[in-house]
Design a protein around this motif. Structure first.
Motif, PDB file in Angstrom:
ATOM      1  N   PRO A 126       0.833  -1.205   0.000  1.00  0.00           N
ATOM      2  CA  PRO A 126       0.000   0.000   0.000  1.00  0.00           C
ATOM      3  C   PRO A 126       0.874   1.264   0.000  1.00  0.00           C
ATOM      4  O   PRO A 126       2.057   1.205   0.326  1.00  0.00           O
ATOM      5  N   GLY A 127       0.263   2.374  -0.379  1.00  0.00           N
ATOM      6  CA  GLY A 127       0.982   3.655  -0.326  1.00  0.00           C
ATOM      7  C   GLY A 127       1.488   4.132  -1.672  1.00  0.00           C
ATOM      8  O   GLY A 127       2.118   5.187  -1.764  1.00  0.00           O
ATOM      9  N   ILE A 128       1.234   3.365  -2.739  1.00  0.00           N
ATOM     10  CA  ILE A 128       1.640   3.776  -4.088  1.00  0.00           C
ATOM     11  C   ILE A 128       0.436   4.444  -4.769  1.00  0.00           C
ATOM     12  O   ILE A 128      -0.672   3.923  -4.722  1.00  0.00           O
ATOM     13  N   GLY A 129       0.647   5.582  -5.406  1.00  0.00           N
ATOM     14  CA  GLY A 129      -0.458   6.270  -6.091  1.00  0.00           C
ATOM     15  C   GLY A 129      -1.525   6.721  -5.107  1.00  0.00           C
ATOM     16  O   GLY A 129      -2.719   6.498  -5.304  1.00  0.00           O
ATOM     17  N   ILE A 130      -1.082   7.387  -4.023  1.00  0.00           N
ATOM     18  CA  ILE A 130      -2.030   7.809  -2.976  1.00  0.00           C
ATOM     19  C   ILE A 130      -2.906   8.968  -3.456  1.00  0.00           C
ATOM     20  O   ILE A 130      -2.428   9.906  -4.091  1.00  0.00           O
ATOM     21  N   ALA A 131      -4.189   8.879  -3.141  1.00  0.00           N
ATOM     22  CA  ALA A 131      -5.116  10.011  -3.297  1.00  0.00           C
ATOM     23  C   ALA A 131      -5.732  10.255  -1.921  1.00  0.00           C
ATOM     24  O   ALA A 131      -5.984   9.301  -1.175  1.00  0.00           O
ATOM     25  N   THR A 132      -5.947  11.517  -1.582  1.00  0.00           N
ATOM     26  CA  THR A 132      -6.472  11.826  -0.241  1.00  0.00           C
ATOM     27  C   THR A 132      -7.764  12.635  -0.328  1.00  0.00           C
ATOM     28  O   THR A 132      -7.971  13.408  -1.271  1.00  0.00           O
ATOM     29  N   PHE A 133      -8.597  12.453   0.671  1.00  0.00           N
ATOM     30  CA  PHE A 133      -9.843  13.219   0.800  1.00  0.00           C
ATOM     31  C   PHE A 133      -9.885  13.771   2.222  1.00  0.00           C
ATOM     32  O   PHE A 133      -9.774  13.006   3.183  1.00  0.00           O
ATOM     33  N   LYS A 134     -10.057  15.100   2.335  1.00  0.00           N
ATOM     34  CA  LYS A 134     -10.227  15.707   3.662  1.00  0.00           C
ATOM     35  C   LYS A 134     -11.719  15.786   3.951  1.00  0.00           C
ATOM     36  O   LYS A 134     -12.473  16.373   3.177  1.00  0.00           O
ATOM     37  N   ILE A 135     -12.105  15.193   5.052  1.00  0.00           N
ATOM     38  CA  ILE A 135     -13.526  15.094   5.380  1.00  0.00           C
ATOM     39  C   ILE A 135     -13.795  15.784   6.709  1.00  0.00           C
ATOM     40  O   ILE A 135     -13.220  15.422   7.744  1.00  0.00           O
ATOM     41  N   LYS A 136     -14.638  16.805   6.652  1.00  0.00           N
ATOM     42  CA  LYS A 136     -14.959  17.572   7.855  1.00  0.00           C
ATOM     43  C   LYS A 136     -16.216  16.998   8.502  1.00  0.00           C
ATOM     44  O   LYS A 136     -17.298  17.038   7.930  1.00  0.00           O
ATOM     45  N   ILE A 137     -16.020  16.469   9.701  1.00  0.00           N
ATOM     46  CA  ILE A 137     -17.109  15.837  10.433  1.00  0.00           C
ATOM     47  C   ILE A 137     -17.656  16.805  11.477  1.00  0.00           C
ATOM     48  O   ILE A 137     -16.911  17.359  12.288  1.00  0.00           O
ATOM     49  N   THR A 138     -18.954  17.023  11.434  1.00  0.00           N
ATOM     50  CA  THR A 138     -19.617  17.853  12.437  1.00  0.00           C
ATOM     51  C   THR A 138     -20.285  16.978  13.489  1.00  0.00           C
ATOM     52  O   THR A 138     -20.220  17.256  14.688  1.00  0.00           O
ATOM     53  N   ASN A 139     -20.916  15.907  13.034  1.00  0.00           N
ATOM     54  CA  ASN A 139     -21.597  14.972  13.945  1.00  0.00           C
ATOM     55  C   ASN A 139     -20.690  13.770  14.179  1.00  0.00           C
ATOM     56  O   ASN A 139     -20.617  12.857  13.342  1.00  0.00           O
ATOM     57  N   SER A 140     -20.008  13.791  15.316  1.00  0.00           N
ATOM     58  CA  SER A 140     -19.076  12.701  15.599  1.00  0.00           C
ATOM     59  C   SER A 140     -19.852  11.395  15.780  1.00  0.00           C
ATOM     60  O   SER A 140     -21.054  11.400  16.023  1.00  0.00           O
ATOM     61  N   GLY A 141     -19.125  10.293  15.658  1.00  0.00           N
ATOM     62  CA  GLY A 141     -19.771   8.993  15.801  1.00  0.00           C
ATOM     63  C   GLY A 141     -19.105   7.931  14.954  1.00  0.00           C
ATOM     64  O   GLY A 141     -18.023   8.147  14.400  1.00  0.00           O
ATOM     65  N   THR A 142     -19.750   6.791  14.876  1.00  0.00           N
ATOM     66  CA  THR A 142     -19.243   5.682  14.071  1.00  0.00           C
ATOM     67  C   THR A 142     -19.914   5.714  12.701  1.00  0.00           C
ATOM     68  O   THR A 142     -21.142   5.759  12.605  1.00  0.00           O
ATOM     69  N   TYR A 143     -19.082   5.711  11.665  1.00  0.00           N
ATOM     70  CA  TYR A 143     -19.566   5.768  10.287  1.00  0.00           C
ATOM     71  C   TYR A 143     -19.156   4.501   9.543  1.00  0.00           C
ATOM     72  O   TYR A 143     -18.073   3.962   9.760  1.00  0.00           O
ATOM     73  N   ARG A 144     -20.023   4.074   8.655  1.00  0.00           N
ATOM     74  CA  ARG A 144     -19.659   2.953   7.784  1.00  0.00           C
ATOM     75  C   ARG A 144     -19.195   3.500   6.444  1.00  0.00           C
ATOM     76  O   ARG A 144     -19.680   4.545   5.993  1.00  0.00           O
ATOM     77  N   PHE A 145     -18.256   2.802   5.842  1.00  0.00           N
ATOM     78  CA  PHE A 145     -17.693   3.211   4.560  1.00  0.00           C
ATOM     79  C   PHE A 145     -18.125   2.235   3.461  1.00  0.00           C
ATOM     80  O   PHE A 145     -17.977   1.024   3.594  1.00  0.00           O
ATOM     81  N   VAL A 146     -18.627   2.787   2.347  1.00  0.00           N
ATOM     82  CA  VAL A 146     -18.935   1.956   1.172  1.00  0.00           C
ATOM     83  C   VAL A 146     -18.634   2.741  -0.099  1.00  0.00           C
ATOM     84  O   VAL A 146     -18.984   3.926  -0.194  1.00  0.00           O
ATOM     85  N   TRP A 147     -17.984   2.077  -1.044  1.00  0.00           N
ATOM     86  CA  TRP A 147     -17.822   2.732  -2.343  1.00  0.00           C
ATOM     87  C   TRP A 147     -18.502   1.929  -3.435  1.00  0.00           C
ATOM     88  O   TRP A 147     -18.871   0.770  -3.241  1.00  0.00           O
ATOM     89  N   LYS A 148     -18.682   2.604  -4.572  1.00  0.00           N
ATOM     90  CA  LYS A 148     -19.310   1.970  -5.732  1.00  0.00           C
ATOM     91  C   LYS A 148     -18.201   1.717  -6.742  1.00  0.00           C
ATOM     92  O   LYS A 148     -17.561   2.658  -7.223  1.00  0.00           O
TER      93      LYS A 148
END
Ligand SMILES: [Ca+2]
Length: 277
Positions: A126-148
């Motif tokens: 891992p770590g080759i061809g990295i892309a990053t997303f900055k995500i600003k969370i207002t409502n803290s908590g547990t989130y599930r991740f899913v992509w298409k």
């Protein structure tokens, strides 16, 4: 005396002349004033200076309104804002390097297209061809991740079907299937999943021979665990993606509070608002 008389006469003539001048002048002045008032009133409408001020402040408003999006054109500055427990992001909205390519064939994608890794496979690194997303969370908590995502190379649903994912600064990053909870390798937490994982990264795969785009994100070989991230407090968090399989096309992803269902999260066409650093 004669001299005096002759001196008085011009003075009284002057006085009369002065009066005869002043009276109509005073009268006409007051009249002119009212005329001027009328003219002024009209001139307010016609005068360039006043509308110019208005137009310059309007221009300022316009330019400040334009500045925000115009300073927000570089994906490296994008901050995606969570709202009501939901984050929805077109995957192509990041800064990509190396051998990532955006494509838009077919109809299974949304937004401008989808990203696909066309470089060498990175099955163990891992770590080759990295892309990053900055995500600003207002409502803290547990989130599930899913992509298409879709398999865009070959006809086998178990090849070209995965990409690396990491949330290094979140409170927790884990995967779950029933009572089984696993953490990425090298995260300092155990147990770890079967299959590839390294340096805090999970391998995130889709399964099945329905190769076109679908919402599914699992880790742990042959024992699909769903992926969760815990944002313990409001703040801006970094999501990292790096290349693994070539030919794995990713269109969009959601992060949703565990109070929401996957159906609720993925059926929403609303995308997270983008602001800038
Ligand atoms: Ca897309």
């Amino acid at each position: 005396m004669k001299t005096l008389k002759t001196q008085k006469k011009p003075t009284s003539i002057l006085f009369v002349l002065l009066l005869s001048f002043l009276i109509p002048t005073m009268y006409s002045c007051s009249k002119d004033d009212s005329l001027l008032d009328d003219q002024d009133t009209e001139m307010v409408d016609d005068d360039d200076t006043v509308p110019e001020e208005e137009s310059s402040s309007a221009e300022e408003e316009l330019s400040s309104a334009e500045e925000e999006p115009s300073s927000c054109t570089d994906p490296i500055d994008f901050v995606f804002n969570e709202k009501d427990g939901l984050v929805g992001i077109e995957f192509e909205k990041a800064e990509f390097s190396d051998d990532w390519t955006m494509k838009n064939d077919g109809t299974g994608f949304s937004g401008e297209g989808y990203m696909i890794w066309e470089g060498a496979q990175q099955l163990h690194q891992p770590g080759i061809g990295i892309a990053t997303f900055k995500i600003k969370i207002t409502n803290s908590g547990t989130y599930r991740f899913v992509w298409k995502s879709a398999v865009k190379t070959g006809t086998n649903g178990t090849d070209h079907n995965d990409t690396w994912l990491r949330f290094a600064d979140a409170g927790n990053f884990y995967a779950k299937n029933g009572n089984s909870v696993v953490y990425p390798k090298d995260s300092g937490k155990t147990p770890n999943p079967e299959g590839a994982s390294k340096d805090g990264w999970f391998k995130i795969y889709r399964s099945g021979n329905d190769l076109d785009f679908k919402w599914q994100s699992l880790t742990y070989d042959n024992n699909g665990h769903e992926v969760f991230v815990v944002f313990e407090e409001p703040g801006t968090y970094l999501m990292e993606v790096s290349a693994r399989s070539s030919g794995h096309g990713i269109d969009k992803f959601v992060l949703f509070n565990e109070a929401l269902s996957q159906e609720e999260a993925t059926s929403s066409s609303e995308l997270s608002d983008i602001t800038c650093d």
